[in-house]
Design a protein around this motif. Structure first.
Motif, PDB file in Angstrom:
ATOM      1  N   SER A  25      68.669  23.428  53.313  1.00 30.57           N
ATOM      2  CA  SER A  25      68.056  24.725  53.012  1.00 30.57           C
ATOM      3  C   SER A  25      66.560  24.628  53.220  1.00 30.57           C
ATOM      4  O   SER A  25      65.977  23.540  53.213  1.00 30.57           O
ATOM      5  CB  SER A  25      68.359  25.146  51.564  1.00 30.57           C
ATOM      6  N   TRP A  26      65.919  25.777  53.457  1.00 31.28           N
ATOM      7  CA  TRP A  26      64.457  25.840  53.471  1.00 31.28           C
ATOM      8  C   TRP A  26      64.019  26.963  52.528  1.00 31.28           C
ATOM      9  O   TRP A  26      64.687  27.985  52.405  1.00 31.28           O
ATOM     10  CB  TRP A  26      63.899  26.049  54.882  1.00 31.28           C
ATOM     11  N   ASN A  27      62.915  26.730  51.841  1.00 35.64           N
ATOM     12  CA  ASN A  27      62.487  27.624  50.763  1.00 35.64           C
ATOM     13  C   ASN A  27      61.283  28.489  51.120  1.00 35.64           C
ATOM     14  O   ASN A  27      61.086  29.546  50.518  1.00 35.64           O
ATOM     15  CB  ASN A  27      62.155  26.815  49.504  1.00 35.64           C
ATOM     16  N   GLU A  28      60.441  28.042  52.033  1.00 37.95           N
ATOM     17  CA  GLU A  28      59.203  28.777  52.340  1.00 37.95           C
ATOM     18  C   GLU A  28      59.113  29.029  53.836  1.00 37.95           C
ATOM     19  O   GLU A  28      59.418  28.155  54.647  1.00 37.95           O
ATOM     20  CB  GLU A  28      57.972  28.000  51.869  1.00 37.95           C
ATOM     21  N   ASP A  29      58.669  30.242  54.187  1.00 38.38           N
ATOM     22  CA  ASP A  29      58.518  30.624  55.589  1.00 38.38           C
ATOM     23  C   ASP A  29      57.034  30.725  55.924  1.00 38.38           C
ATOM     24  O   ASP A  29      56.168  30.512  55.069  1.00 38.38           O
ATOM     25  CB  ASP A  29      59.222  31.955  55.843  1.00 38.38           C
ATOM     26  N   ILE A  30      56.728  31.089  57.175  1.00 34.13           N
ATOM     27  CA  ILE A  30      55.329  31.168  57.610  1.00 34.13           C
ATOM     28  C   ILE A  30      54.586  32.212  56.769  1.00 34.13           C
ATOM     29  O   ILE A  30      55.146  33.245  56.396  1.00 34.13           O
ATOM     30  CB  ILE A  30      55.235  31.515  59.105  1.00 34.13           C
ATOM     31  N   GLY A  31      53.336  31.906  56.487  1.00 33.99           N
ATOM     32  CA  GLY A  31      52.501  32.808  55.699  1.00 33.99           C
ATOM     33  C   GLY A  31      52.603  32.590  54.207  1.00 33.99           C
ATOM     34  O   GLY A  31      51.827  33.183  53.446  1.00 33.99           O
ATOM     35  N   ALA A  32      53.528  31.734  53.764  1.00 35.86           N
ATOM     36  CA  ALA A  32      53.697  31.504  52.324  1.00 35.86           C
ATOM     37  C   ALA A  32      52.584  30.598  51.803  1.00 35.86           C
ATOM     38  O   ALA A  32      52.228  29.605  52.437  1.00 35.86           O
ATOM     39  CB  ALA A  32      55.059  30.882  52.047  1.00 35.86           C
ATOM     40  N   HIS A  33      52.042  30.942  50.652  1.00 32.04           N
ATOM     41  CA  HIS A  33      51.045  30.114  49.983  1.00 32.04           C
ATOM     42  C   HIS A  33      51.782  29.123  49.086  1.00 32.04           C
ATOM     43  O   HIS A  33      52.576  29.514  48.225  1.00 32.04           O
ATOM     44  CB  HIS A  33      50.084  30.971  49.164  1.00 32.04           C
ATOM     45  N   VAL A  34      51.527  27.850  49.295  1.00 35.03           N
ATOM     46  CA  VAL A  34      52.227  26.798  48.564  1.00 35.03           C
ATOM     47  C   VAL A  34      51.208  25.935  47.836  1.00 35.03           C
ATOM     48  O   VAL A  34      50.013  25.913  48.178  1.00 35.03           O
ATOM     49  CB  VAL A  34      53.075  25.943  49.521  1.00 35.03           C
ATOM     50  N   SER A  77      58.011  10.786  63.182  1.00 36.78           N
ATOM     51  CA  SER A  77      57.339  11.705  64.095  1.00 36.78           C
ATOM     52  C   SER A  77      57.602  11.369  65.553  1.00 36.78           C
ATOM     53  O   SER A  77      57.246  12.139  66.434  1.00 36.78           O
ATOM     54  CB  SER A  77      55.833  11.675  63.844  1.00 36.78           C
ATOM     55  N   GLY A  78      58.216  10.191  65.820  1.00 33.83           N
ATOM     56  CA  GLY A  78      58.495   9.829  67.194  1.00 33.83           C
ATOM     57  C   GLY A  78      59.734  10.530  67.719  1.00 33.83           C
ATOM     58  O   GLY A  78      59.693  11.303  68.671  1.00 33.83           O
ATOM     59  N   ALA A  79      60.882  10.258  67.062  1.00 40.26           N
ATOM     60  CA  ALA A  79      62.138  10.865  67.488  1.00 40.26           C
ATOM     61  C   ALA A  79      62.396  12.185  66.785  1.00 40.26           C
ATOM     62  O   ALA A  79      63.168  13.006  67.261  1.00 40.26           O
ATOM     63  CB  ALA A  79      63.296   9.901  67.232  1.00 40.26           C
ATOM     64  N   GLY A  80      61.763  12.392  65.644  1.00 42.49           N
ATOM     65  CA  GLY A  80      62.029  13.583  64.858  1.00 42.49           C
ATOM     66  C   GLY A  80      61.215  14.779  65.284  1.00 42.49           C
ATOM     67  O   GLY A  80      60.190  14.663  65.962  1.00 42.49           O
ATOM     68  N   GLN A  81      61.700  15.946  64.890  1.00 46.50           N
ATOM     69  CA  GLN A  81      61.016  17.199  65.190  1.00 46.50           C
ATOM     70  C   GLN A  81      60.169  17.627  64.003  1.00 46.50           C
ATOM     71  O   GLN A  81      60.549  17.421  62.849  1.00 46.50           O
ATOM     72  CB  GLN A  81      62.040  18.289  65.516  1.00 46.50           C
ATOM     73  N   GLU A  82      59.038  18.213  64.291  1.00 56.88           N
ATOM     74  CA  GLU A  82      58.180  18.741  63.231  1.00 56.88           C
ATOM     75  C   GLU A  82      58.905  19.880  62.512  1.00 56.88           C
ATOM     76  O   GLU A  82      59.450  20.785  63.144  1.00 56.88           O
ATOM     77  CB  GLU A  82      56.870  19.244  63.843  1.00 56.88           C
ATOM     78  N   LEU A  83      58.895  19.817  61.186  1.00 53.38           N
ATOM     79  CA  LEU A  83      59.609  20.821  60.395  1.00 53.38           C
ATOM     80  C   LEU A  83      58.692  21.972  59.997  1.00 53.38           C
ATOM     81  O   LEU A  83      59.030  23.141  60.169  1.00 53.38           O
ATOM     82  CB  LEU A  83      60.201  20.167  59.142  1.00 53.38           C
ATOM     83  N   PHE A  84      57.529  21.643  59.436  1.00 58.88           N
ATOM     84  CA  PHE A  84      56.580  22.654  58.962  1.00 58.88           C
ATOM     85  C   PHE A  84      55.168  22.223  59.351  1.00 58.88           C
ATOM     86  O   PHE A  84      54.926  21.066  59.706  1.00 58.88           O
ATOM     87  CB  PHE A  84      56.642  22.809  57.437  1.00 58.88           C
ATOM     88  N   GLU A  85      54.259  23.182  59.262  1.00 61.28           N
ATOM     89  CA  GLU A  85      52.834  22.888  59.377  1.00 61.28           C
ATOM     90  C   GLU A  85      52.112  23.598  58.246  1.00 61.28           C
ATOM     91  O   GLU A  85      52.302  24.804  58.041  1.00 61.28           O
ATOM     92  CB  GLU A  85      52.280  23.329  60.725  1.00 61.28           C
ATOM     93  N   ILE A  86      51.313  22.839  57.512  1.00 57.24           N
ATOM     94  CA  ILE A  86      50.586  23.367  56.360  1.00 57.24           C
ATOM     95  C   ILE A  86      49.095  23.318  56.664  1.00 57.24           C
ATOM     96  O   ILE A  86      48.591  22.308  57.179  1.00 57.24           O
ATOM     97  CB  ILE A  86      50.892  22.563  55.079  1.00 57.24           C
ATOM     98  N   ALA A  87      48.396  24.391  56.364  1.00 54.33           N
ATOM     99  CA  ALA A  87      46.952  24.466  56.595  1.00 54.33           C
ATOM    100  C   ALA A  87      46.252  24.832  55.292  1.00 54.33           C
ATOM    101  O   ALA A  87      46.666  25.773  54.602  1.00 54.33           O
ATOM    102  CB  ALA A  87      46.620  25.483  57.671  1.00 54.33           C
ATOM    103  N   ASP A  88      45.216  24.071  54.992  1.00 59.77           N
ATOM    104  CA  ASP A  88      44.374  24.360  53.826  1.00 59.77           C
ATOM    105  C   ASP A  88      43.201  25.203  54.300  1.00 59.77           C
ATOM    106  O   ASP A  88      42.312  24.714  55.006  1.00 59.77           O
ATOM    107  CB  ASP A  88      43.898  23.048  53.204  1.00 59.77           C
ATOM    108  N   LEU A  89      43.193  26.482  53.918  1.00 61.52           N
ATOM    109  CA  LEU A  89      42.204  27.432  54.435  1.00 61.52           C
ATOM    110  C   LEU A  89      41.228  27.913  53.365  1.00 61.52           C
ATOM    111  O   LEU A  89      40.575  28.942  53.566  1.00 61.52           O
ATOM    112  CB  LEU A  89      42.922  28.635  55.059  1.00 61.52           C
TER     113      LEU A  89
END
Length: 396
Positions: free
Chosen positions: A93-102, A214-226
């Motif tokens: 399962s995934w709990n947070e989508d793009i634009g979510a503040h975590v 990170s070599g064989a695996g795919q990136e799941l999420f990207e988090i940015a501190d803004l």
């Protein structure tokens, strides 16, 4: 039939008519000659007038105490992390989508890891077996040490039992460490945010195969501190000497050209790129309302010191020659003089002139290739309208 007599004019009257006709013809001829001479004179005047080029004067600015240097920049997050899976399995399962503040430690997704679960169960069983063997070996070693006092057993046999107990204890410790390792991996079944920020990318979905790393695996999420942003700018080498940590600057976004933001230069790379001859500098700016997005283009405006004894000239007024650069200057007699100059910094559309030119000189803008020294020209606008001294700009 009766004949009517015809009366002929007298010779005197004929002579009078002839003289009058000659006078009129002479007057017409004279008028024609005069008009022709006048037209030719006007044509000669127009031709000579057209031979004199009409030129526009370039605007010469006296350097201010501070000049605004505008350069393109790129806004990046204060912190940014690409989130990869630490364990292999399937996305449950995934709990947070793009634009979510975590927040730090908040769960982003959960991974189903049946293989890891079985490995942990096996490791726990191996640990139980190793602990039982170690306990038995320790008990046996204690019994043999008790028998050595009565000399019922040899000291060599007692030492062997003690060594076997120590070895079994080490095996149990290794099994216990393996269990702790797998338990630590079990904790990575829950993908969490490493810091407070915004989810800027989600690149997985329920049921997707997850490979660890990170070599064989795919990136799941990207988090940015803004909460703050970093602004990176490539500064030409000619201006790097004026830039130092703590320098204040402003930047504007294309979508909000009338709303400047404040920024502070925090560090420089201290290295000039050999390809672009520019230095990478980093600025930082507060972003409490989150309006500044990652990857945004902006225009950064630096206030750099200027030399008031130096003038600035449009680059279109320059005339390249074999030995350098010249400009076409209009003299008091409206004749052209080619004057060599020495250039300073290049601002793109304008350049600094460090020698050879005064603010009061009348410099021709975009001179024609056929223009030569000594040619008479007509100035399109008064020099006073073309020469302007720039008022010193205030540093922020």
């Amino acid at each position: 039939m009766t004949e009517v007599p015809v009366k002929l004019p007298s010779a005197r009257r004929l002579l009078a008519f002839g003289a009058a006709a000659l006078v009129v013809a002479g007057a017409i001829l004279a008028r024609g000659l005069i008009e022709r001479a006048r037209t030719r004179s006007a044509l000669d005047t127009w031709t000579n007038d057209q031979a004199v080029q009409t030129v526009a004067l370039a605007k010469i600015e006296q350097n201010a105490a501070f000049r605004t240097l505008s350069l393109p920049g790129t806004i990046q997050p204060y912190n940014r992390a690409a989130i990869y899976a630490r364990v292999s399995g399937y996305l449950k399962s995934w709990n947070e989508d793009i634009g979510a503040h975590v927040t730090t430690g908040q769960q982003l997704a959960s991974i189903d890891t049946p293989d890891l679960d079985q490995q942990l169960d096996q490791a726990k069983a191996d640990l139980a077996s190793a602990e039982a063997n170690a306990a038995l070996a320790d008990l046996t070693a204690k019994r043999w040490r008790a028998l050595v006092a009565s000399q019922a057993v040899a000291q060599q046999a007692v030492d062997e039992k003690a060594g076997d107990a120590a070895a079994k204890k080490a095996v149990a410790e290794a099994a216990r460490a393996n269990v702790r390792r797998l338990e630590a991996l079990e904790a990575f079944k829950n993908v969490v945010a490493p810091f407070d920020g915004v989810v800027t990318a989600r690149k997985t979905d329920i049921g997707a195969l997850i490979n660890a790393g990170s070599g064989a695996g795919q990136e799941l999420f990207e988090i940015a501190d803004l909460h703050k942003v970093r602004i990176y700018v490539q500064v030409p080498q000619a201006f790097t000497a004026e830039l130092h940590p703590g320098l204040k600057a402003k930047f504007v976004l294309p979508e909000n050209p009338g709303q400047p933001y404040d920024a502070t230069l925090v560090t420089t790379s201290n290295a000039v790129d050999s390809g672009s001859r520019s230095m990478l500098v980093e600025l930082q700016a507060d972003n409490p309302d989150g309006r500044l997005a990652a990857g945004t283009y902006c225009e950064v405006q630096f206030q750099v010191p200027g030399d008031p004894h130096v003038v600035r000239l449009p680059a279109t007024a320059l005339v390249p020659v074999d030995k350098g650069v010249e400009v076409a200057v209009v003299g008091p007699d409206d004749k052209v003089a080619m004057t060599p100059i020495k250039l300073g910094r290049d601002f793109g559309d304008t350049v600094e002139v460090t020698a050879g030119l005064k603010p009061t000189d009348r410099v021709i803008d975009s001179p024609a290739e056929t223009l030569q020294a000594g040619d008479a020209v007509r100035v399109q606008a008064p020099a006073a309208d073309q020469v302007a001294g720039a008022a010193p700009a205030k540093a922020d």
